[in-house]
Design an enzyme around this catalytic site. Sequence first.
Site, PDB file in Angstrom:
ATOM      1  N   GLU A   1     -25.386 -57.448  27.356  1.00 32.52           N
ATOM      2  CA  GLU A   1     -24.838 -56.351  26.556  1.00 32.52           C
ATOM      3  C   GLU A   1     -25.506 -56.283  25.184  1.00 32.52           C
ATOM      4  OE1 GLU A   1     -21.058 -58.033  27.875  1.00 32.52           O
ATOM      5  OE2 GLU A   1     -20.224 -56.040  27.627  1.00 32.52           O
TER       6      GLU A   1
ATOM      7  N   ARG B   1     -20.851 -53.310  18.549  1.00 32.15           N
ATOM      8  CA  ARG B   1     -20.078 -53.019  19.751  1.00 32.15           C
ATOM      9  C   ARG B   1     -18.723 -52.459  19.312  1.00 32.15           C
ATOM     10  NH1 ARG B   1     -16.921 -56.922  23.904  1.00 32.15           N
ATOM     11  NH2 ARG B   1     -16.560 -55.351  25.490  1.00 32.15           N
TER      12      ARG B   1
ATOM     13  N   HIS C   1     -16.296 -51.959  29.282  1.00 33.42           N
ATOM     14  CA  HIS C   1     -17.467 -52.706  29.765  1.00 33.42           C
ATOM     15  C   HIS C   1     -18.593 -51.739  30.165  1.00 33.42           C
ATOM     16  CE1 HIS C   1     -14.958 -56.410  31.285  1.00 33.42           C
ATOM     17  NE2 HIS C   1     -15.270 -56.526  30.016  1.00 33.42           N
TER      18      HIS C   1
ATOM     19  N   ASN D   1     -20.478 -58.122  17.336  1.00 30.51           N
ATOM     20  CA  ASN D   1     -19.293 -57.872  18.152  1.00 30.51           C
ATOM     21  C   ASN D   1     -18.121 -58.519  17.418  1.00 30.51           C
ATOM     22  OD1 ASN D   1     -17.335 -57.678  20.085  1.00 30.51           O
ATOM     23  ND2 ASN D   1     -18.517 -58.635  21.727  1.00 30.51           N
TER      24      ASN D   1
ATOM     25  N   ARG E   1      -5.555 -61.569  31.319  1.00 33.75           N
ATOM     26  CA  ARG E   1      -4.905 -60.263  31.500  1.00 33.75           C
ATOM     27  C   ARG E   1      -4.490 -60.049  32.954  1.00 33.75           C
ATOM     28  NH1 ARG E   1      -9.751 -56.921  29.074  1.00 33.75           N
ATOM     29  NH2 ARG E   1     -10.339 -58.607  27.671  1.00 33.75           N
TER      30      ARG E   1
END
Length: 399
Positions: free
Chosen positions: A384, A91, A180, A10, A241
């Site tokens: 993940e 990813r 996601h 990732n 965010r």
Amino acid sequence: MTDSLVLVINSGSSSLKYQLVDTATGAAVASGLVERIGEADGIIAHTVDGETIEHSGPIADHAEGLRLAFDMFERTGHGLTSAGVAAVGHRVVHGGNVFYEPTLITDDVVAEISRLSTLAPLHNPPNVVGIESARALLPQVPHVAVFDTAFFHGLPAAASTYAIDIDVAKRHGVRRYGFHGTSHDFVSSRVAEFLGRDRADFNQIVLHLGNGASASAIERGKAIDTSMGLTPLEGLVMGTRSGDIDPGIVLHLRRSAELDVDAIDELLNRRSGLKGLSGVNDFRELQGLIDAGDEGAKLAYDVYIHRLRRYIGAYLIELGGADVITFTAGVGENSPGVRADALAGLTRFGIAVDPDRNTAKSREARVISPDGAEVTVLVVPTNEELAIARAAIRTSSSA
Ligand code: ADP
């Protein structure tokens, strides 16, 4: 044994996370984080068998970061030669309208992911750098891209369309893509497995609450809505965010505060959310400030919960009622307070959280609603990396 080992990568702008996953057992054999790439004080922390070894010093670029990671594997007895891993899973944040399945990486695929950088300028370029570095180091091994947007590719048009001039939207790829997706897909499948049901037989809401946060409404196994949109900025309040804001705020800041696009981007992505309201983005720190009576932190928490409840309400209506609501990721898995507050006062909708079950410590998938509740409330750890590793094995063996 080695035909089940997958290196998952990732790659972010100045960091790179990796994990060596054994897909046969689901275990992480080793994992690591390379940080401050491109700076003089780079650092790599490599964990194997619960022990972390670190190396610090300048790390020029992602290629060097990966080389250092490979050295760490050598030093700890898991050399990543071509014979050592069956595949590398990457990813990739944005698949646009092009990629919605895990995809075997070729030069053309890399070029296309790079082209999609206009939609994800902060994410896709570092993903591409990570892919290219890893391909150079492990050229004989299949590399597979797994896209964060993929699970939401089939969102109904009513959910994926922004109500703006349709020609402008089409010309610039403006639609809701969702992110996601690997986690929402993995967790909703785990929910079905855990309950011994077919995912196609019931409706679920998944709340992925980590540093980034998103919610999804899943009807009979298919995502029909999600809170992130064109970019991962829309939706829930996150660590740094803003989530949903009036788009007029951007215009106002542009005109009245004379902030340019990059400054507004930085404000909304890095200096908003919990951090913008309280000064901290880490939920444990936020909790600490609240306990110490900090009012900004309390307001940040209240805004966070308010937004979360708004999405839960919306998705209950969109689904015509949910059978299962699941909390996952760092905050969702570890904060009983957030879970209780998110679902407080909803017994008339068949939704309740049992206080003892909710506060019981566990790392496993578990039910936290009372026996006999109409809606089953779960905590299900996401993974993940395992999802990406499995997809990489599946894709490379069917190619
Ligand atoms: P990422 O989006 O980076 O993968 P994670 O899913 O790891 O993030 O979630 C990170 C968040 O989870 C942080 O805000 C962290 O404070 C929070 N978190 C982790 N453990 C706990 C805990 N025990 N209680 C409350 N929050 C926690």
